[in-house]
Design an enzyme around this catalytic site. Sequence first.
Site, PDB file in Angstrom:
ATOM      1  N   ARG A 102      45.580  -2.171  63.533  1.00 16.92           N
ATOM      2  CA  ARG A 102      45.852  -2.969  62.330  1.00 16.92           C
ATOM      3  C   ARG A 102      45.815  -4.467  62.621  1.00 16.92           C
ATOM      4  O   ARG A 102      45.336  -5.247  61.794  1.00 16.92           O
ATOM      5  CB  ARG A 102      47.217  -2.589  61.762  1.00 16.92           C
ATOM      6  CG  ARG A 102      47.652  -3.430  60.573  1.00 16.92           C
ATOM      7  CD  ARG A 102      48.940  -2.936  59.946  1.00 16.92           C
ATOM      8  NE  ARG A 102      48.772  -1.626  59.343  1.00 16.92           N
ATOM      9  CZ  ARG A 102      49.727  -1.006  58.649  1.00 16.92           C
ATOM     10  NH1 ARG A 102      50.898  -1.567  58.487  1.00 16.92           N
ATOM     11  NH2 ARG A 102      49.507   0.182  58.129  1.00 16.92           N
ATOM     12  N   ASP A 140      68.674  -4.300  55.276  1.00 14.86           N
ATOM     13  CA  ASP A 140      69.363  -5.488  54.797  1.00 14.86           C
ATOM     14  C   ASP A 140      68.744  -5.867  53.456  1.00 14.86           C
ATOM     15  O   ASP A 140      67.611  -5.478  53.167  1.00 14.86           O
ATOM     16  CB  ASP A 140      69.201  -6.614  55.823  1.00 14.86           C
ATOM     17  CG  ASP A 140      69.961  -7.869  55.415  1.00 14.86           C
ATOM     18  OD1 ASP A 140      70.974  -7.751  54.700  1.00 14.86           O
ATOM     19  OD2 ASP A 140      69.538  -8.964  55.808  1.00 14.86           O
ATOM     20  N   ASP A 142      69.089  -9.412  51.346  1.00 18.46           N
ATOM     21  CA  ASP A 142      68.565 -10.773  51.308  1.00 18.46           C
ATOM     22  C   ASP A 142      67.705 -11.081  52.527  1.00 18.46           C
ATOM     23  O   ASP A 142      68.083 -10.789  53.663  1.00 18.46           O
ATOM     24  CB  ASP A 142      69.727 -11.774  51.233  1.00 18.46           C
ATOM     25  CG  ASP A 142      70.510 -11.639  49.934  1.00 18.46           C
ATOM     26  OD1 ASP A 142      70.363 -12.509  49.065  1.00 18.46           O
ATOM     27  OD2 ASP A 142      71.249 -10.645  49.794  1.00 18.46           O
ATOM     28  N   ASP A 148      66.436 -14.715  49.553  1.00 16.56           N
ATOM     29  CA  ASP A 148      67.863 -14.966  49.704  1.00 16.56           C
ATOM     30  C   ASP A 148      68.491 -15.355  48.365  1.00 16.56           C
ATOM     31  O   ASP A 148      68.073 -16.311  47.716  1.00 16.56           O
ATOM     32  CB  ASP A 148      68.073 -16.090  50.723  1.00 16.56           C
ATOM     33  CG  ASP A 148      69.522 -16.259  51.118  1.00 16.56           C
ATOM     34  OD1 ASP A 148      70.281 -15.276  51.007  1.00 16.56           O
ATOM     35  OD2 ASP A 148      69.907 -17.365  51.535  1.00 16.56           O
ATOM     36  N   THR A 176      74.365  -4.886  52.316  1.00 18.59           N
ATOM     37  CA  THR A 176      74.287  -6.291  51.931  1.00 18.59           C
ATOM     38  C   THR A 176      75.632  -6.977  52.060  1.00 18.59           C
ATOM     39  O   THR A 176      76.685  -6.335  51.967  1.00 18.59           O
ATOM     40  CB  THR A 176      73.775  -6.413  50.483  1.00 18.59           C
ATOM     41  OG1 THR A 176      73.844  -7.778  50.064  1.00 18.59           O
ATOM     42  CG2 THR A 176      74.620  -5.572  49.532  1.00 18.59           C
TER      43      THR A 176
END
Length: 262
Positions: A102, A140, A142, A148, A176
């Site tokens: 890739r 996660d 943000d 964010d 989060t």
Amino acid sequence: MSSYYRINYHLRAHKRDPFIEFIKGMLLTPFVLHVKPPPAHMSNQARYAEIMGNIEELIDEHREMDARGLGNHSRLRRVVPTVGTFFTQLPLREAFVAIDKRHSISARKFVPPSFNDIRRVLNTAQVRAVAPTLRLITFDGDMTLYEDGADFDKDNALVQQLIALLEHDLHVAIVTAAAYGDNAALYERRLSGLLHGFRAHGLSGERAKRFYVMGGECNYLLQCQPDFSFRFIDESTYSPSLKQGWAEDAMQAMIDKAEACM
């Protein structure tokens, strides 16, 4: 994603990893001046794959010796003293070949593999190692799934990727720092685009219930419902009994002591 968060790892010592630096050094061989030329039939990809295979063997040896309490005497520990515990095998050769197809790492003649190239190979190897027995995958929020402080947009390409994971009967969770307590509506607003994608795709109620949000890092658990809303789950239903027995004053005393140590 904003380039503001791109990191020059050479300038941040606390973000450099000795194991990755070791692999980088091993892969630099084709770029060393005066080094003996490789056989004509051996391509860059073959050389890199061979090196990755050798590192894979070092990891296997380290895991075997670690299991016998002799990890400090492994060859890998001698060359990378800070190397930790490997909980699974890492198919590095296989992962490198897949990544190279890739990203064409081996096609570069004057630029050796970078920190991020090697980290991508390690991440891919880890994913391939755990895939056969994987039951839960967490992300996660943000700066990983969305900008964010922003909401998860319905046009985000990751919507279909997350749906694919759920349709493979995996449990998926977003962990989060956003702390809205038991206010499910606020989490629904932040993830409105994703929930819209679930609904538009016709995700089954059973699979929707495999999606969770853990807010406040580890304090508020919510589960997606068949109607694509969130339901707050009381901590008493999943926290260990030992934790449930902690007294409020004891926890406060521990926090005060930790603050004093800082």
